[in-house]
Design an enzyme around this catalytic site. Structure first.
Site, mmCIF file in Angstrom:
data_model
loop_
_atom_site.group_PDB
_atom_site.id
_atom_site.type_symbol
_atom_site.label_atom_id
_atom_site.label_comp_id
_atom_site.label_asym_id
_atom_site.label_seq_id
_atom_site.Cartn_x
_atom_site.Cartn_y
_atom_site.Cartn_z
ATOM 1 N N HIS A 50 -1.354 2.045 3.861
ATOM 2 C CA HIS A 50 -1.109 1.090 5.147
ATOM 3 C C HIS A 50 0.236 1.440 6.012
ATOM 4 O O HIS A 50 0.118 1.213 7.083
ATOM 5 C CB HIS A 50 -1.456 -0.508 5.268
ATOM 6 N N SER A 65 6.628 -3.417 2.279
ATOM 7 C CA SER A 65 5.206 -2.604 1.703
ATOM 8 C C SER A 65 5.730 -1.267 1.225
ATOM 9 O O SER A 65 6.309 -0.464 2.053
ATOM 10 C CB SER A 65 4.298 -2.704 3.016
ATOM 11 N N ASP A 94 -4.994 0.765 -1.764
ATOM 12 C CA ASP A 94 -3.753 0.871 -0.819
ATOM 13 C C ASP A 94 -2.609 1.604 -1.035
ATOM 14 O O ASP A 94 -1.389 1.261 -1.037
ATOM 15 C CB ASP A 94 -3.562 -0.319 -0.291
#
Length: 443
Positions: free
Chosen positions: A72, A176, A102
């Site tokens: 992402h 992230s 992911d």
């Protein structure tokens, strides 16, 4: 640890038309306003395209320039730049990505070997172990936060292979894709998600375990894509009622096989609808969600042993794992006997049911190859209604025995009562062929 910056070209957009002011008809301003505002209509000037940027984190696993991050972070990016702590920047190319976990793998071409980190063993983590999260929170590169492992094997419903490490180390926007280190300096997780009403850290962060991440990264580097195992079954959770009806005791309930593909590896190995998978390739299947992850991580074309619970005893099967086709998933198909020719109606367990007729097939839009007894009525307030059984569903099995006519249902229920059973396990098929098991009390 590195910072990942991405840019994406936003398409040009037409300026929003401004409505012309309302003036009295015949007013001297009417022609003026019409001429002025018509020039700013749908055919007016467009806003120029602009670049959208975002920031994330990542880490180097190979001195030659292999970088790992979250999917992402780079999804939809036109340009990806890797920023290093010494101030240097390198443009990255996308090697491959996996949306289900992911994960994304990037490649840069450094002028000299980079400093790299290595994956550790997330399976050795214990709740309470200290961990460090390093990343780029809110654009503040190289930030370090410390905490402990709050929990393991967390399912946050983000995908079919959820098995997150939960930590209270501060993880914020921009973290992230960054690494979660253990006290030995090994990467045991990739920081991926948080739970927060404000968008900032409240001490509930989640990391993809290194055991999952390493396997995904290795496959992407070798094949440019992920290659997961597949056995061709549809599964559902073993509830307490279902476990009681099947005679399963203990905390580990396994995964209930609700359907088996005719041409899949499971069918060829002799697996049946109603089996409960207890072990797969020597690994215990404690709950339904364990099985997809274990199968996906198994090497394709490998023959493994599968232990299933079938009719009050354990049965061991040998199965050759196939490959999951990500773009064309197989659909499960059940085998069931033909219904009785003469339709008769039966009632039990808060249900009314009858054999399939052309009229019922048309009324409930049943498939031409639909098998079983048609549920024609569900008693209000019954356990059947609480379990969301609906009119038009098909009753295929009772206590793992196929039913062809209403009398078969009564016969099976009487046999269960003589055996001292308190619940009956029903196999139901929906109008579109989706199947599931439901346990209903027969007392």
């Amino acid at each position: 640890m590195v910072n990942i910056s991405t840019s994406q070209n936003a398409p040009a957009a037409a300026e929003k038309a401004v409505p012309s002011p309302q003036v009295p008809e015949g007013s001297p301003f009417e022609d003026f306003f019409d001429e002025f505002f018509n020039k700013r209509g749908d055919n007016g000037p467009k806003r120029p395209s602009r670049k959208q940027t975002s920031l994330g984190s990542g880490f180097v696993i190979d001195p030659n320039g292999i970088v790992v991050t979250n999917n992402h972070v780079i999804d939809g990016a036109d340009e990806i730049t890797v920023n290093f702590n010494d101030g240097s920047k390198l443009t990255a190319e996308l090697v491959g990505k996996d949306q289900k976990t992911d994960m994304a793998v990037l490649r840069v071409k450094p002028p000299k070997p980079l400093k790299a980190v290595k994956f550790g063993d997330a399976e050795k983590l214990r709740v309470g172990d200290w961990v460090l999260a390093i990343g780029n929170p809110f654009g503040l590169g190289g930030s370090v936060s410390a905490g402990i492992v709050s929990a393991r094997n967390r399912n946050i419903n983000s995908g079919p292979y959820d098995n997150f490490i939960q930590t209270d180390a501060a993880i914020n926007r921009g973290n992230s894709g960054g690494p979660l280190f253990n006290t030995d300096g090994d990467v045991v997780g990739i920081n991926t998600a948080i739970i927060s009403p404000s968008g900032g850290s409240i001490g509930i962060g989640f990391s993809v375990p290194s055991t999952i991440a390493k396997n995904v990264v290795d496959q992407i580097l070798q094949f440019g894509e992920t290659r997961r195992g597949w056995i061709g079954v549809r599964i559902q959770e073993v509830t307490d009622d279902i476990a009681e009806s099947l005679g399963i005791k203990g905390p580990d309930k396994g995964a209930l096989i609700a359907g088996v593909n005719d041409d899949g590896p499971a069918a060829k190995a002799g697996m049946q609808s109603g089996d409960v998978v207890l072990k797969f390739d020597g690994k215990p299947v404690r709950a339904m969600r364990d099985l997809p992850r274990i199968v996906a991580d198994t090497v394709i074309d490998r023959e493994v042993e599968v232990t299933v619970w079938r009719k009050d005893k354990e049965v061991t099967l040998k199965l050759k794992v196939g490959r999951l086709e990500e773009t064309d998933p197989k659909q499960a198909a059940l085998k069931a006997p033909s219904p009785a020719e003469e339709p008769k109606t039966g009632a039990a367990l808060g249900l009314s049911f009858t054999a399939i007729t052309d009229e019922l097939r048309l009324k409930f839009s049943l498939k031409p190859d639909a098998k079983g007894l048609v549920i024609t009525k569900v008693d209000p307030g019954s356990k059947a209604q609480e379990n969301q059984i609906q009119e038009g569903d098909l009753l295929v099995e009772v206590a793992q025995e196929t039913v062809e006519k209403p009398a078969d249902v009564t016969k099976r229920l009487d046999a269960l009562k003589k055996e001292g059973k308190k619940t009956a396990l029903l196999l139901l098929s929906g109008k579109q062929g989706d199947v599931r098991f439901v346990a209903l009390s027969i007392e």
